[in-house]
Scaffold this active site. Structure first.
Site, short mmCIF file in Angstrom:
data_model
loop_
_atom_site.label_atom_id
_atom_site.label_comp_id
_atom_site.label_asym_id
_atom_site.label_seq_id
_atom_site.Cartn_x
_atom_site.Cartn_y
_atom_site.Cartn_z
N TYR A 57 25.23 36.45 37.59
CA TYR A 57 24.35 37.56 36.71
C TYR A 57 25.67 38.57 36.01
O TYR A 57 25.04 38.22 34.60
CB TYR A 57 23.63 38.24 37.75
N ALA A 96 24.74 47.63 35.11
CA ALA A 96 25.70 48.11 35.79
C ALA A 96 26.49 46.90 36.43
O ALA A 96 27.28 46.78 36.30
CB ALA A 96 24.97 48.91 37.20
N GLY A 134 17.23 39.04 39.21
CA GLY A 134 16.23 39.61 40.50
C GLY A 134 17.02 40.35 41.33
O GLY A 134 18.10 40.78 40.59
N ASP A 189 7.05 35.60 26.62
CA ASP A 189 7.24 35.40 28.02
C ASP A 189 7.12 34.09 28.78
O ASP A 189 5.80 33.82 28.19
CB ASP A 189 6.97 36.35 28.95
N ALA A 205 16.22 46.99 45.84
CA ALA A 205 16.09 48.01 47.38
C ALA A 205 15.01 49.00 47.36
O ALA A 205 14.28 48.95 48.21
CB ALA A 205 17.08 48.89 47.39
N ARG A 241 24.45 54.11 45.40
CA ARG A 241 23.63 53.43 44.66
C ARG A 241 22.94 54.79 42.91
O ARG A 241 23.13 55.37 43.92
CB ARG A 241 22.61 52.44 44.07
P1 NAD Z 1 12.13 41.07 35.13
O1 NAD Z 1 13.10 39.12 36.22
O2 NAD Z 1 11.17 42.10 35.61
O3 NAD Z 1 12.07 40.33 33.59
C1 NAD Z 1 11.93 39.54 33.25
C2 NAD Z 1 11.01 38.76 32.09
O4 NAD Z 1 12.40 37.32 31.65
C3 NAD Z 1 10.34 38.22 33.42
O5 NAD Z 1 9.05 38.30 32.73
C4 NAD Z 1 10.26 36.47 33.62
O6 NAD Z 1 9.30 35.47 32.99
C5 NAD Z 1 11.08 36.33 31.41
N1 NAD Z 1 12.07 35.26 31.35
C6 NAD Z 1 13.13 34.82 32.58
N2 NAD Z 1 13.43 33.99 31.99
C7 NAD Z 1 12.76 33.69 30.86
C8 NAD Z 1 12.66 32.20 29.30
N3 NAD Z 1 13.27 31.55 29.94
N4 NAD Z 1 11.97 32.63 28.82
C9 NAD Z 1 11.08 33.33 28.50
N5 NAD Z 1 11.16 34.77 29.63
C10 NAD Z 1 11.80 33.96 30.72
O7 NAD Z 1 13.04 42.14 34.86
P2 NAD Z 1 13.77 43.08 34.76
O8 NAD Z 1 13.96 44.29 35.96
O9 NAD Z 1 11.50 43.71 33.75
O10 NAD Z 1 14.74 43.14 33.97
C11 NAD Z 1 14.40 43.10 32.51
C12 NAD Z 1 16.25 43.14 31.68
O11 NAD Z 1 16.98 43.80 32.14
C13 NAD Z 1 16.76 41.88 32.51
O12 NAD Z 1 17.09 41.57 31.29
C14 NAD Z 1 17.85 42.54 33.51
O13 NAD Z 1 18.81 41.53 33.52
C15 NAD Z 1 17.59 43.85 33.03
N6 NAD Z 1 18.40 44.75 33.68
C16 NAD Z 1 17.15 44.80 34.57
C17 NAD Z 1 17.61 46.00 36.05
C18 NAD Z 1 16.82 46.50 36.81
O14 NAD Z 1 17.04 46.93 37.40
N7 NAD Z 1 15.87 46.08 36.56
C19 NAD Z 1 18.74 46.73 35.94
C20 NAD Z 1 20.10 46.11 34.55
C21 NAD Z 1 19.47 44.90 34.10
#
Ligand code: NAD
Length: 333
Positions: free
Chosen positions: A148, A118, A75, A31, A192, A219
């Site tokens: 996104y 989603a 985000g 990360d 949220a 949601r």
């Molecule tokens: P998060 O933002 O907490 O985690 C994503 C991580 O990716 C972060 O720690 C960030 O530092 C890392 N990252 C971003 N750019 C990077 C790069 N260039 N190199 C290395 N690391 C990098 O998000 P999350 O909630 O843990 O989500 C994880 C995954 O699940 C994501 O792909 C997100 O799109 C997907 N997702 C999450 C949700 C949710 O509700 N949280 C819903 C649908 C999909």
């Protein structure tokens, strides 16, 4: 097994590492940053930028049995739906996925999990808050309401193309609003449930908390432990997906806020203010995962929210203590 978790410094990635370690695996995390709220339990942690193919080559090695790709520029609504970060989101996340897919192919990685969202579902099916359509086969004709979502759809197709042309085993989940402790709760990227818990924890008894929009947007929200369980079941199955991983308990944002207020034990009123909201309705359709994996989430939203509220309340108290300490140390500020 030897496992790589990309995005291990983030919310879901950190919880996933913990679970994989508890199950007895050797885990490497990668990360841009370490987890914010707790030490990682990974055996190895690479701090690096996955937009750089050299970092992917360092992290993705032939000895790996599994790769979980969760890294993304993401985000909550305040980050994704304002339009201000569109170019960064598309550029950064697409580069990460292009590099990761190629590194997995070059190193003969047996299996990769990809976290889609989603947000790929078409806007035209999510106008009615009471009857949103989010079955997996409704993704096309595509019309996600955010860049996104478009990037997620592109990357789903990328991994599926690598499967067809190069034989890379892929598992793709469309995650629906994951929440829980140790997630972002302030700063603009929070979602949220965390934002509402923070607002309630910060409010004085008898005060008001703000909600973006009219609060009637709907949601489903899935607690983090159940999300991790769903991901692991999918990864270890013979089903590639894409498949929804979510809860079936649909609530309006107003109802969500009322649940949080009840948990807080305070008397708070709601104020509806303009703000980014996303689609009017969204509900995880869980028929496919039930049919293919025999799995469904079981914990109520109220249970997960209570655990999340407790953790965020603690963060709020600690940050107020830190502010007070800084003010005492620098009375001139
Ligand atoms: P998060 O933002 O907490 O985690 C994503 C991580 O990716 C972060 O720690 C960030 O530092 C890392 N990252 C971003 N750019 C990077 C790069 N260039 N190199 C290395 N690391 C990098 O998000 P999350 O909630 O843990 O989500 C994880 C995954 O699940 C994501 O792909 C997100 O799109 C997907 N997702 C999450 C949700 C949710 O509700 N949280 C819903 C649908 C999909």
């Amino acid at each position: 097994m030897k496992i790589l978790v990309a995005g291990a410094g983030g919310f879901i990635g950190h919880h996933l590492v913990k679970r994989l370690k508890a199950d007895g695996n050797w885990v490497c995390g990668v990360d841009l940053k370490l987890p914010e709220f707790e030490d990682s339990s990974a055996d190895q942690f690479i701090i690096g930028d996955l937009r750089d193919p050299r970092v992917c080559s360092q992290a993705v090695v032939p000895e790996l049995d599994e790769v979980y790709q969760l890294a993304a520029d993401m985000g909550g609504a305040g980050y994704v739906f304002t339009g201000c970060h569109d170019a960064a989101i598309m550029h950064n996340s697409a580069l990460i996925n292009l590099n990761m897919a190629e590194a997995c192919r070059l190193n003969g990685v047996p299996r990769i999990f990809y976290s889609s969202s989603a947000c790929i579902y078409p806007q035209y099916n999510q106008m009615d808050p009471d009857n949103p359509v989010c079955s997996e086969d409704s993704a096309y004709p595509a019309q996600p309401d955010s860049e996104y979502g478009w990037e997620k759809l592109f990357s789903e197709r990328l991994y599926l193309a690598y499967h067809r042309n190069w034989g890379l085993e892929v598992r793709i989940a469309r995650l629906h609003n994951i929440f829980g402790p140790l997630g972002t709760w302030q700063g603009g990227r929070e979602k949220a449930p965390a934002a509402l818990c923070r607002k309630a924890a910060q409010a004085c008894d008898g005060g008001t908390i703000e909600i973006w929009g009219d609060g009637m947007q709907t949601r489903t929200f899935l607690y983090i432990d159940e999300c991790v369980e769903g991901i692991l079941r999918l990864m270890r199955s013979d089903f590639s997906g894409p498949v929804n991983i979510g809860s079936s308990e649909m609530v309006s944002i107003k109802q969500l806020a009322e649940m949080v207020i009840e948990i807080s034990g305070k008397k708070l009123s709601l104020k509806f203010v303009p703000g980014p909201q996303g689609v009017r309705g969204r509900c995880s359709d869980n028929r496919l995962i039930k049919a293919r994996l025999g799995w469904a989430s079981s914990q109520s939203l109220a249970q997960g929210l209570a655990l999340t509220y407790l953790w965020i309340q603690q963060q709020v108290v600690e940050s107020m203590g830190a502010d007070l300490g800084a003010a005492k140390a620098n009375p001139g500020l």
